[in-house]
Design a protein around this motif. Structure first.
Motif, PDB file in Angstrom:
ATOM      1  N   LEU A  20      25.287  65.257   0.085  1.00  0.00           N
ATOM      2  CA  LEU A  20      24.970  64.165  -0.591  1.00  0.00           C
ATOM      3  C   LEU A  20      25.527  63.697  -1.959  1.00  0.00           C
ATOM      4  O   LEU A  20      26.161  62.542  -2.234  1.00  0.00           O
ATOM      5  CB  LEU A  20      23.347  64.225  -1.171  1.00  0.00           C
ATOM      6  N   GLU A  75      28.956  62.097  -0.951  1.00  0.00           N
ATOM      7  CA  GLU A  75      28.653  60.802  -0.575  1.00  0.00           C
ATOM      8  C   GLU A  75      28.434  59.797  -1.785  1.00  0.00           C
ATOM      9  O   GLU A  75      28.867  58.703  -2.247  1.00  0.00           O
ATOM     10  CB  GLU A  75      27.544  60.605   0.280  1.00  0.00           C
ATOM     11  N   ARG A  99      33.786  51.929   1.668  1.00  0.00           N
ATOM     12  CA  ARG A  99      32.401  52.390   1.990  1.00  0.00           C
ATOM     13  C   ARG A  99      32.623  53.286   3.107  1.00  0.00           C
ATOM     14  O   ARG A  99      31.777  54.338   3.426  1.00  0.00           O
ATOM     15  CB  ARG A  99      31.348  51.441   1.858  1.00  0.00           C
ATOM     16  N   THR A 152      32.390  57.059   3.362  1.00  0.00           N
ATOM     17  CA  THR A 152      31.089  57.800   3.218  1.00  0.00           C
ATOM     18  C   THR A 152      30.582  58.105   4.326  1.00  0.00           C
ATOM     19  O   THR A 152      29.526  59.012   4.704  1.00  0.00           O
ATOM     20  CB  THR A 152      29.989  56.802   2.397  1.00  0.00           C
ATOM     21  N   HIS A 207      30.500  61.947   5.033  1.00  0.00           N
ATOM     22  CA  HIS A 207      29.554  62.751   4.389  1.00  0.00           C
ATOM     23  C   HIS A 207      28.313  62.279   4.750  1.00  0.00           C
ATOM     24  O   HIS A 207      27.315  63.280   4.490  1.00  0.00           O
ATOM     25  CB  HIS A 207      29.586  62.104   2.895  1.00  0.00           C
ATOM     26  N   ASP A 208      28.005  61.295   5.031  1.00  0.00           N
ATOM     27  CA  ASP A 208      26.730  60.784   5.380  1.00  0.00           C
ATOM     28  C   ASP A 208      26.057  61.514   6.759  1.00  0.00           C
ATOM     29  O   ASP A 208      24.865  62.084   6.916  1.00  0.00           O
ATOM     30  CB  ASP A 208      26.339  59.313   5.717  1.00  0.00           C
ATOM     31  N   PHE A 260      25.540  65.138   5.956  1.00  0.00           N
ATOM     32  CA  PHE A 260      24.436  65.084   5.576  1.00  0.00           C
ATOM     33  C   PHE A 260      23.133  65.159   6.487  1.00  0.00           C
ATOM     34  O   PHE A 260      22.156  66.050   6.319  1.00  0.00           O
ATOM     35  CB  PHE A 260      23.847  64.157   4.605  1.00  0.00           C
ATOM     36  N   HIS A 261      22.916  64.414   7.198  1.00  0.00           N
ATOM     37  CA  HIS A 261      22.115  64.176   8.357  1.00  0.00           C
ATOM     38  C   HIS A 261      22.209  65.342   9.509  1.00  0.00           C
ATOM     39  O   HIS A 261      21.144  65.918   9.956  1.00  0.00           O
ATOM     40  CB  HIS A 261      22.260  62.824   9.109  1.00  0.00           C
ATOM     41  N   MET A 308      26.971  54.021  11.985  1.00  0.00           N
ATOM     42  CA  MET A 308      27.191  54.057  10.585  1.00  0.00           C
ATOM     43  C   MET A 308      28.315  53.072  10.013  1.00  0.00           C
ATOM     44  O   MET A 308      28.308  52.415   9.123  1.00  0.00           O
ATOM     45  CB  MET A 308      27.413  55.472   9.984  1.00  0.00           C
ATOM     46  N   VAL A 335      23.491  52.298   0.709  1.00  0.00           N
ATOM     47  CA  VAL A 335      23.180  53.697   1.014  1.00  0.00           C
ATOM     48  C   VAL A 335      22.440  54.081  -0.119  1.00  0.00           C
ATOM     49  O   VAL A 335      22.652  54.259  -1.390  1.00  0.00           O
ATOM     50  CB  VAL A 335      24.186  54.788   1.355  1.00  0.00           C
ATOM     51  N   VAL A 342      20.959  56.720  -2.160  1.00  0.00           N
ATOM     52  CA  VAL A 342      20.889  58.138  -2.416  1.00  0.00           C
ATOM     53  C   VAL A 342      19.640  58.780  -3.053  1.00  0.00           C
ATOM     54  O   VAL A 342      19.210  60.047  -2.615  1.00  0.00           O
ATOM     55  CB  VAL A 342      22.083  58.461  -3.737  1.00  0.00           C
ATOM     56  N   HIS A 357      17.641  59.848   0.257  1.00  0.00           N
ATOM     57  CA  HIS A 357      18.254  61.075   0.751  1.00  0.00           C
ATOM     58  C   HIS A 357      18.076  62.143  -0.289  1.00  0.00           C
ATOM     59  O   HIS A 357      17.452  63.261   0.327  1.00  0.00           O
ATOM     60  CB  HIS A 357      19.783  60.937   0.618  1.00  0.00           C
TER      61      HIS A 357
END
Length: 245
Positions: free
Chosen positions: A133, A136, A149, A152, A155-156, A159-160, A187, A199, A201, A204
């Motif tokens: 996170l 991102e 973008r 990201t 990175h996203d 994260f998931h 994405m 997005v 943050v 998240h």
């Protein structure tokens, strides 16, 4: 049985065709229930006779189906049915799905993963989520005009994926891994569409806090909230596109 051709290229093409045909026939028999999960399939010799091809062709076709997860070979015992459906064909279907379809499946997988992660996470899991996170957020801060973008996405997804793997359910993690390419593409599509929201943050971060709290209901609600805004945006865009037709 002869499988050789008259020239190198033709022979290679002919052999590939024979292997592909054998794979399809075996897939068809598995799907039709010729053998149940756990059953030992016939020997190479028996399959060669049945399919009217050489044993090398059968061996290669079986190897492909073992790699696909439909069969499993056990040294000294034979080859057994692991699954009667081909995960690769399922994945191809997922890859042809639209952004809304992917978001709906993400919600089903990730909401349950978040609930389980609240119960089973480790400190390392939480650190992994926060690191992804933070990376991102750094990219987002560096590109306030929405350019770049696409950086990201990884990175996203990290994260998931960290959230899903914090559930410590190998089957769930494996399904999500198969699903990963479609998530990545959805994405990229969303991040490249300027009508899609930024997005968030904060949502998240709220999910990480909820997981770390150990409260499964809070984590489930936080995950739903995280996915609600992009889902609503996609629904609106699809409705607008349909109205213009």
């Amino acid at each position: 049985m002869g499988e050789a051709g008259t020239g190198g290229t033709l022979r290679a093409a002919g052999r590939r065709s024979l292997v592909d045909a054998a794979i399809e026939q075996l897939r068809g028999q598995l799907a039709a229930g010729a053998w149940r999960v756990g059953d030992r399939i016939p020997t190479e010799h028996e399959l060669a006779e049945q399919l009217q091809v050489g044993r090398n062709t059968v061996r290669e076709a079986v190897r492909v189906l073992v790699h696909a997860g439909m069969l499993v070979s056990r040294q000294g015992e034979g080859t057994f049915v692991r699954s009667t459906s081909d995960p690769a064909s399922v994945l191809r279907g997922v890859q042809r799905s639209g952004v809304r379809d992917v978001l709906e499946v993400r919600r089903a997988l990730e909401v349950e993963a978040a609930r389980l992660a609240a119960l089973r996470h480790t400190p390392a899991d939480v650190s992994r989520m926060r690191a992804a996170l933070a990376a991102e957020a750094a990219v987002l801060a560096a590109h306030p005009d929405r350019t770049g973008r696409g950086e990201t996405v990884e990175h996203d997804l990290e994260f998931h994926t960290a959230v899903v793997e914090a559930a410590h359910n190998p089957a769930l993690a494996e399904v999500y891994r198969y699903f990963g390419d479609s998530v990545r593409e959805s994405m990229r599509t969303a991040f490249g569409d300027h009508e899609m929201p930024e997005v968030a943050v904060d949502t998240h971060a709220a999910l990480v806090d909820a997981i770390e709290s150990g409260d499964p209901e809070r984590a489930e609600a936080a995950c739903r909230a995280l996915l609600a805004e992009p889902t609503a945006a996609v629904e609106q865009l699809l409705a607008e596109n349909a109205a213009r037709k």
